[in-house]
Design a protein around this motif. Sequence first.
Motif, PDB file in Angstrom:
ATOM      1  N   TYR C 106      36.951  56.614  30.998  1.00 18.12           N
ATOM      2  CA  TYR C 106      37.144  55.449  31.855  1.00 18.12           C
ATOM      3  C   TYR C 106      36.027  54.437  31.632  1.00 18.12           C
ATOM      4  N   PRO C 107      36.065  53.714  30.514  1.00 22.10           N
ATOM      5  CA  PRO C 107      35.003  52.743  30.246  1.00 22.10           C
ATOM      6  C   PRO C 107      35.020  51.633  31.299  1.00 22.10           C
ATOM      7  N   VAL C 108      33.836  51.245  31.748  1.00 20.67           N
ATOM      8  CA  VAL C 108      33.721  50.278  32.850  1.00 20.67           C
ATOM      9  C   VAL C 108      34.557  49.025  32.593  1.00 20.67           C
ATOM     10  N   GLU C 109      34.451  48.484  31.379  1.00 19.97           N
ATOM     11  CA  GLU C 109      35.105  47.194  31.126  1.00 19.97           C
ATOM     12  C   GLU C 109      36.637  47.289  31.157  1.00 19.97           C
ATOM     13  N   LYS C 110      37.168  48.501  30.944  1.00 23.14           N
ATOM     14  CA  LYS C 110      38.631  48.649  30.923  1.00 23.14           C
ATOM     15  C   LYS C 110      39.215  49.043  32.266  1.00 23.14           C
ATOM     16  N   VAL C 117      43.651  52.928  33.801  1.00 22.41           N
ATOM     17  CA  VAL C 117      42.967  52.304  32.675  1.00 22.41           C
ATOM     18  C   VAL C 117      43.936  51.347  31.988  1.00 22.41           C
ATOM     19  N   GLU C 118      43.440  50.127  31.729  1.00 25.89           N
ATOM     20  CA  GLU C 118      44.278  49.151  31.041  1.00 25.89           C
ATOM     21  C   GLU C 118      44.493  49.614  29.601  1.00 25.89           C
ATOM     22  N   GLU C 119      45.736  49.533  29.155  1.00 25.22           N
ATOM     23  CA  GLU C 119      46.021  49.964  27.761  1.00 25.22           C
ATOM     24  C   GLU C 119      45.448  48.940  26.789  1.00 25.22           C
TER      25      GLU C 119
ATOM     26  N   PHE D  18      29.157  56.173  39.568  1.00 26.46           N
ATOM     27  CA  PHE D  18      30.337  56.105  38.695  1.00 26.46           C
ATOM     28  C   PHE D  18      31.451  55.280  39.356  1.00 26.46           C
ATOM     29  N   VAL D  19      31.666  55.527  40.640  1.00 28.18           N
ATOM     30  CA  VAL D  19      32.725  54.832  41.393  1.00 28.18           C
ATOM     31  C   VAL D  19      32.366  53.357  41.601  1.00 28.18           C
ATOM     32  N   ARG D  20      31.097  53.109  41.943  1.00 28.51           N
ATOM     33  CA  ARG D  20      30.655  51.741  42.232  1.00 28.51           C
ATOM     34  C   ARG D  20      30.755  50.864  40.989  1.00 28.51           C
ATOM     35  N   GLU D  21      30.316  51.416  39.849  1.00 36.36           N
ATOM     36  CA  GLU D  21      30.373  50.649  38.602  1.00 36.36           C
ATOM     37  C   GLU D  21      31.794  50.211  38.254  1.00 36.36           C
ATOM     38  N   ARG D  22      32.772  51.032  38.617  1.00 35.27           N
ATOM     39  CA  ARG D  22      34.184  50.724  38.316  1.00 35.27           C
ATOM     40  C   ARG D  22      34.884  49.982  39.450  1.00 35.27           C
TER      41      ARG D  22
END
Lengths: 119, 119, 119, 119
Positions: C106-110, C117-119, D18-22
Amino acid sequence: MSDATTPIAELRNAWAQFVREREWNQFHSPKNLVMALACEAAELMEHFLWIDNEPSRRLVEDPAVREQVADEIADVTGAVLALCNALDLDLSDCVRRKMAKNVLKYPVEKCRGRYRVEE
Amino acid sequence: MSDATTPIAELRNAWAQFVREREWNQFHSPKNLVMALACEAAELMEHFLWIDNEPSRRLVEDPAVREQVADEIADVTGAVLALCNALDLDLSDCVRRKMAKNVLKYPVEKCRGRYRVEE
Amino acid sequence: MSDATTPIAELRNAWAQFVREREWNQFHSPKNLVMALACEAAELMEHFLWIDNEPSRRLVEDPAVREQVADEIADVTGAVLALCNALDLDLSDCVRRKMAKNVLKYPVEKCRGRYRVEE
Amino acid sequence: MSDATTPIAELRNAWAQFVREREWNQFHSPKNLVMALACEAAELMEHFLWIDNEPSRRLVEDPAVREQVADEIADVTGAVLALCNALDLDLSDCVRRKMAKNVLKYPVEKCRGRYRVEE
């Protein structure tokens, strides 16, 4: 609506044959089947995770999601039918007897519009 | 066996009336109903906790336990029927379509006597 | 906050002693413990049934409900600790390794602000 | 054993970050988190389906299965920690208070070697 004409026994028998052909009765102890049922219920629940109640009413408007949800409901039902087969329980009889208890437990005047019975 | 003559729609309609009389449709979002289903499945599972598979086959020989288990199965089924009502899904249709997929997914020759399909 | 100073092993050991004194290790097979865990999770879930997400955030403002929910969380945790004891697994090690996988999955930017998670 | 030296708060804080970053706190209502917990518990349970209690004790001797089971236990624990964060509950405090109740509820002399308390 094929529910209007399909007796429960027809689905039970179809499952019983599917299980018998694969010689799976040896795995179908009630303990294993209730575990399987709980697993299937959780897979169904996953589709409705992270959203609110109102959007959950519209989730199955997407045909692909509708089919996935229908499949999970079928899996849950399959576990229930297999359990009735394993325990030799009549499902419609179980449901009717429990509904009669529920009518007494949740009298209309005490729980209309409430999700908990008023004390 | 009353399952032989009871169409699924009969049980669905009885549940729909029970819910309507109590004005519970407002609580019967799919999200809430799948949660309720998972809760009922867990209550059923509790009866089969701490014992082995073989004794679980004989657990319902005790009439009092049999009735409790029957009631839990009815509660699970009630949640399934309420969900089909809320989603306007035909249950027998769901089961038949899924069974057709299962026949392809679990070919007899590859899974006879095995609980996992042989690769 | 006693979580700041309580090592996980302290709770594990307390549970291990509780189980040993009652000679319950015979029932604590992993299969039984995961069933027990699922049952406890469902009992916790029951408290949050039929309500919306927002009201669920305020449910534990009532001290009596708060204690009930706290008890259910403890029961879930007890099952997790008993399972780690039965399997001889280090819980903090499991969590750290899985979290490292999740960071990659789960990369932050996605997935910032998204539950999928955005494809 | 890193459990010997890892305070619970360390894992809680790692999850919170982890949750906050996302920006996932918006989805982390208690209702959603208990659903997620039940889903994770079911995924863990799936590994122990269809087998007997005794073989379930040896299942994790296979390193690949051991890692899968460890991952599922971590997911369950993650949901518990996220729930404690969302509800601002001290987990070790919950566990200690519940264990004190359990000691009274399950007196050693009445339940030694029994999975049900003798009446």
